[in-house]
Design a protein around this motif. Structure first.
Motif, mmCIF file in Angstrom:
data_model
loop_
_atom_site.group_PDB
_atom_site.id
_atom_site.type_symbol
_atom_site.label_atom_id
_atom_site.label_comp_id
_atom_site.label_asym_id
_atom_site.label_seq_id
_atom_site.Cartn_x
_atom_site.Cartn_y
_atom_site.Cartn_z
ATOM 1 N N ARG A 71 39.832 52.182 76.861
ATOM 2 C CA ARG A 71 39.909 52.540 75.447
ATOM 3 C C ARG A 71 40.599 51.434 74.672
ATOM 4 N NH1 ARG A 71 43.257 57.986 74.825
ATOM 5 N NH2 ARG A 71 43.405 57.377 72.619
ATOM 6 N N ASN A 73 42.627 51.406 71.407
ATOM 7 C CA ASN A 73 43.254 52.287 70.423
ATOM 8 C C ASN A 73 43.160 51.720 69.005
ATOM 9 O OD1 ASN A 73 43.994 54.229 72.346
ATOM 10 N ND2 ASN A 73 45.899 53.162 72.827
ATOM 11 N N VAL A 78 36.269 54.305 72.893
ATOM 12 C CA VAL A 78 36.338 54.454 74.339
ATOM 13 C C VAL A 78 35.044 53.913 74.940
ATOM 14 C CG1 VAL A 78 35.421 56.808 74.339
ATOM 15 C CG2 VAL A 78 36.854 56.035 76.250
#
Length: 123
Positions: A71, A73, A78
């Protein structure tokens, strides 16, 4: 308030690779757990891989050592890297995210799903 958009599915030969992406957008405060599920014809939807906000991961036994979940952020995205694909990996793959979002008056947490992307492994 939140949308998940998947991409990257397609047709691949056995032994090949694909990478799926799922981008979240909307009034996002924080994305908690994220994951990939799949559903083959006539079968129930099953968890393929999950990743927590801190990066901890878990995988279905059938994909361990072949698939990797990641992932980003900063991008609310993802990924699912799939290697050594087998015909039994053929399914519709769905992205899932547990998201805390904001409204004008409060913060709420809900579970969201993407629209699904087809992965077909066949020669």
């Amino acid at each position: 308030q939140v949308q998940l958009v998947e991409s990257g599915g397609g047709l691949v030969q056995p032994g090949g690779s694909l990478t799926l992406s799922c981008a979240a957008s909307g009034s996002i405060f924080k994305i908690n757990g994220m994951g990939w599920y799949r559903q083959a014809p006539g079968k129930q939807r099953e968890l393929v891989a999950g990743i927590c906000s801190g990066g901890c991961t878990n995988y279905a036994d059938s994909v361990k050592g072949r698939f990797t979940i990641l992932r980003d952020n900063a991008k609310n995205t993802v990924y699912l890297q799939m290697n050594s694909l087998k015909p039994e990996d053929t399914a519709v793959y769905y992205c899932n995210a547990d998201v805390t979002y904001y409204t004008h008056t409060s913060y709420n947490t809900d579970d969201y799903w993407g629209q699904g992307t087809q992965v077909t492994v066949s020669s």
